[in-house]
Design a protein around this motif. Structure first.
Motif, mmCIF file in Angstrom:
data_model
loop_
_atom_site.group_PDB
_atom_site.id
_atom_site.type_symbol
_atom_site.label_atom_id
_atom_site.label_comp_id
_atom_site.label_asym_id
_atom_site.label_seq_id
_atom_site.Cartn_x
_atom_site.Cartn_y
_atom_site.Cartn_z
ATOM 1 N N UNK A 27 0.838 -1.192 0.000
ATOM 2 C CA UNK A 27 0.000 0.000 0.000
ATOM 3 C C UNK A 27 0.878 1.248 0.000
ATOM 4 N N UNK A 28 0.498 2.238 -0.798
ATOM 5 C CA UNK A 28 1.205 3.517 -0.814
ATOM 6 C C UNK A 28 0.348 4.579 -0.127
ATOM 7 N N UNK A 29 0.949 5.362 0.746
ATOM 8 C CA UNK A 29 0.229 6.440 1.430
ATOM 9 C C UNK A 29 0.075 7.610 0.464
ATOM 10 N N UNK A 30 -1.138 8.113 0.303
ATOM 11 C CA UNK A 30 -1.444 9.178 -0.663
ATOM 12 C C UNK A 30 -1.297 10.554 -0.007
ATOM 13 N N UNK A 31 -0.410 11.370 -0.564
ATOM 14 C CA UNK A 31 -0.169 12.709 -0.020
ATOM 15 C C UNK A 31 -0.670 13.836 -0.913
ATOM 16 N N UNK A 32 -0.976 13.537 -2.174
ATOM 17 C CA UNK A 32 -1.348 14.589 -3.126
ATOM 18 C C UNK A 32 -2.859 14.738 -3.276
ATOM 19 N N UNK A 33 -3.530 13.624 -3.531
ATOM 20 C CA UNK A 33 -4.964 13.672 -3.793
ATOM 21 C C UNK A 33 -5.769 13.438 -2.512
ATOM 22 N N UNK A 34 -7.042 13.829 -2.557
ATOM 23 C CA UNK A 34 -7.949 13.703 -1.421
ATOM 24 C C UNK A 34 -9.180 12.922 -1.845
ATOM 25 N N UNK A 35 -9.590 11.985 -1.005
ATOM 26 C CA UNK A 35 -10.786 11.207 -1.309
ATOM 27 C C UNK A 35 -12.058 11.931 -0.867
ATOM 28 N N UNK A 36 -12.050 12.466 0.357
ATOM 29 C CA UNK A 36 -13.258 13.091 0.907
ATOM 30 C C UNK A 36 -12.866 13.963 2.089
ATOM 31 N N UNK A 37 -13.766 14.881 2.460
ATOM 32 C CA UNK A 37 -13.552 15.723 3.632
ATOM 33 C C UNK A 37 -14.815 15.722 4.491
ATOM 34 N N UNK A 38 -14.638 16.021 5.777
ATOM 35 C CA UNK A 38 -15.773 16.123 6.681
ATOM 36 C C UNK A 38 -16.733 17.188 6.168
ATOM 37 N N UNK A 39 -18.012 16.846 6.139
ATOM 38 C CA UNK A 39 -19.010 17.746 5.581
ATOM 39 C C UNK A 39 -19.304 17.462 4.126
ATOM 40 N N UNK A 40 -18.437 16.662 3.493
ATOM 41 C CA UNK A 40 -18.669 16.266 2.106
ATOM 42 C C UNK A 40 -19.496 14.990 2.054
ATOM 43 N N UNK A 41 -19.158 14.111 1.110
ATOM 44 C CA UNK A 41 -19.961 12.895 0.924
ATOM 45 C C UNK A 41 -19.190 11.632 1.287
#
Length: 358
Positions: A179-193
């Motif tokens: 598994x690679x830890x993702x530092x650039x992209x974002x999957x979701x944020x609190x308040x989102x979906x």
């Protein structure tokens, strides 16, 4: 007793079934599907099981333009005694309605939805494979169908269920993955979906997954979308760590999907008197535990893979080799127990199993 009556049209041209020992994930589909319609006048109505077929939708249907859709994933299992059973379908339908609420979709009748799934699986029961590790994947989903280009919730919907005989989600099976830890992209944020099971969350994950796949990694470990330091999920699964004998998993925070398997893992661990701590955990803390020799296991949990051990984590140019790249004791016990209950080979002290064919 449900107020709905399901109509049934038999598929007179059944497909050739794949060999149970030659299945991949999500490639084959059974002979029938379930559909139910919604409009403001009638509510949910006209439930039917029909031959598996393409959908006919207006090009302006809201689902194509604004992604107003939700889905679920669960499985049917064939036991050695040729019984067919589901695993905690009530939790999936509860979560589907939570996703519906977040996406402004009318809630479904959860009890009826389970009955419809049982009915559909019973009709296509010959598609439930019997090779070890195989199952019938069940994909319920809701799509917005109103032809309208204004940004607003649809007035009409379809609730659909399709079935797919599947083998192992990962070719590695229960063997540890990288598994690679993702530092650039974002999957979701609190308040989102993030806490809803909706298509956009998965579309947004594809770029990162594609990039790490080129480097030989099976999935990415997502960090929080604000500070990018707190661990959230691994791929499409929840994640657990064994640190100094204690199991730690990220606390639900509004951006993490509440997994049915996650819930089952926590209940099992507590049943075994193993400490489970749901809390925030940073990559810095995890790496510190690793350097001290305290990171003993890591694994993901989800419907598709059940338990997926992590043998290596790559983060900021550093590699953490966990448990010598071998499946840990806790991950193995969880996998064996959960699959044992699912396939009817272990006792079910939690009443998780729902019978389809007795």
């Amino acid at each position: 007793m449900s107020e709905y009556t399901i109509t049934y049209i038999k598929n007179e041209q059944p497909k050739e079934k794949p060999q149970s020992d030659q299945l991949s994930f999500g490639k084959y589909f059974t002979d029938h599907m379930f559909i139910q319609d919604y409009n403001p006048e009638k509510g949910w109505h006209n439930p039917r099981i029909v031959p598996y077929q393409p959908l006919v939708l207006d090009p302006a249907a809201i689902v194509f333009h604004y992604g107003q859709t939700v889905f679920e994933g669960l499985k049917a299992y064939r036991t050695k005694r040729d019984k067919i059973q589901l695993f905690r379908p009530d939790k999936n339908m509860e979560r589907l309605n939570r996703s519906n609420d977040r996406m402004c979709i009318p809630e479904i009748d959860e009890e009826f939805a389970i009955d419809a799934i049982k009915h559909l699986v019973h009709i296509d029961q010959e598609w439930v494979p019997n090779a070890p590790g195989t199952s019938l994947y069940i994909r319920p989903f809701v799509i917005s169908t109103e032809p309208y280009l204004g940004v607003s919730p649809s007035a009409t919907y379809q609730f659909i269920v399709i079935l797919s005989p599947v083998g192992a989600y990962y070719e590695e099976g229960i063997n540890p993955v990288k598994i690679a830890v993702e530092n650039q992209f974002v999957r979701a944020v609190k308040g989102g979906t993030g806490e809803a099971k909706t298509a956009g969350n998965y579309a947004s994950s594809l770029k990162a997954q594609e990039q790490v796949a080129d480097e030989g990694y099976a999935q990415v470990l997502w960090l929080d979308g604000v500070e990018k330091k707190y661990i959230e999920e691994v791929g499409s699964m929840n994640v657990f760590f064994k640190i100094n004998g204690e199991i730690v998993t990220p606390a639900l925070n509004g951006s993490i999907l509440e997994g049915v398997t996650r819930n089952s893992v926590i209940e099992l661990l507590k049943h075994w008197d193993i400490t489970v701590n749901e809390r925030k955990i940073t990559m810095d803390e995890l790496y510190d535990h690793y350097q001290k020799g305290e990171l003993e296991e890591a694994f993901g949990s989800g419907t598709a893979a059940v338990i997926s051990p992590v043998g290596e984590l790559a983060w900021e140019g550093k590699k953490m080799h966990i448990n010598n790249g071998e499946t840990g004791e806790i991950a193995k016990k969880l996998y064996d127990t959960l699959t044992g209950i699912q396939y009817g080979e272990e006792k079910d002290p939690f009443n998780w199993i729902v019978k389809v064919k007795y």
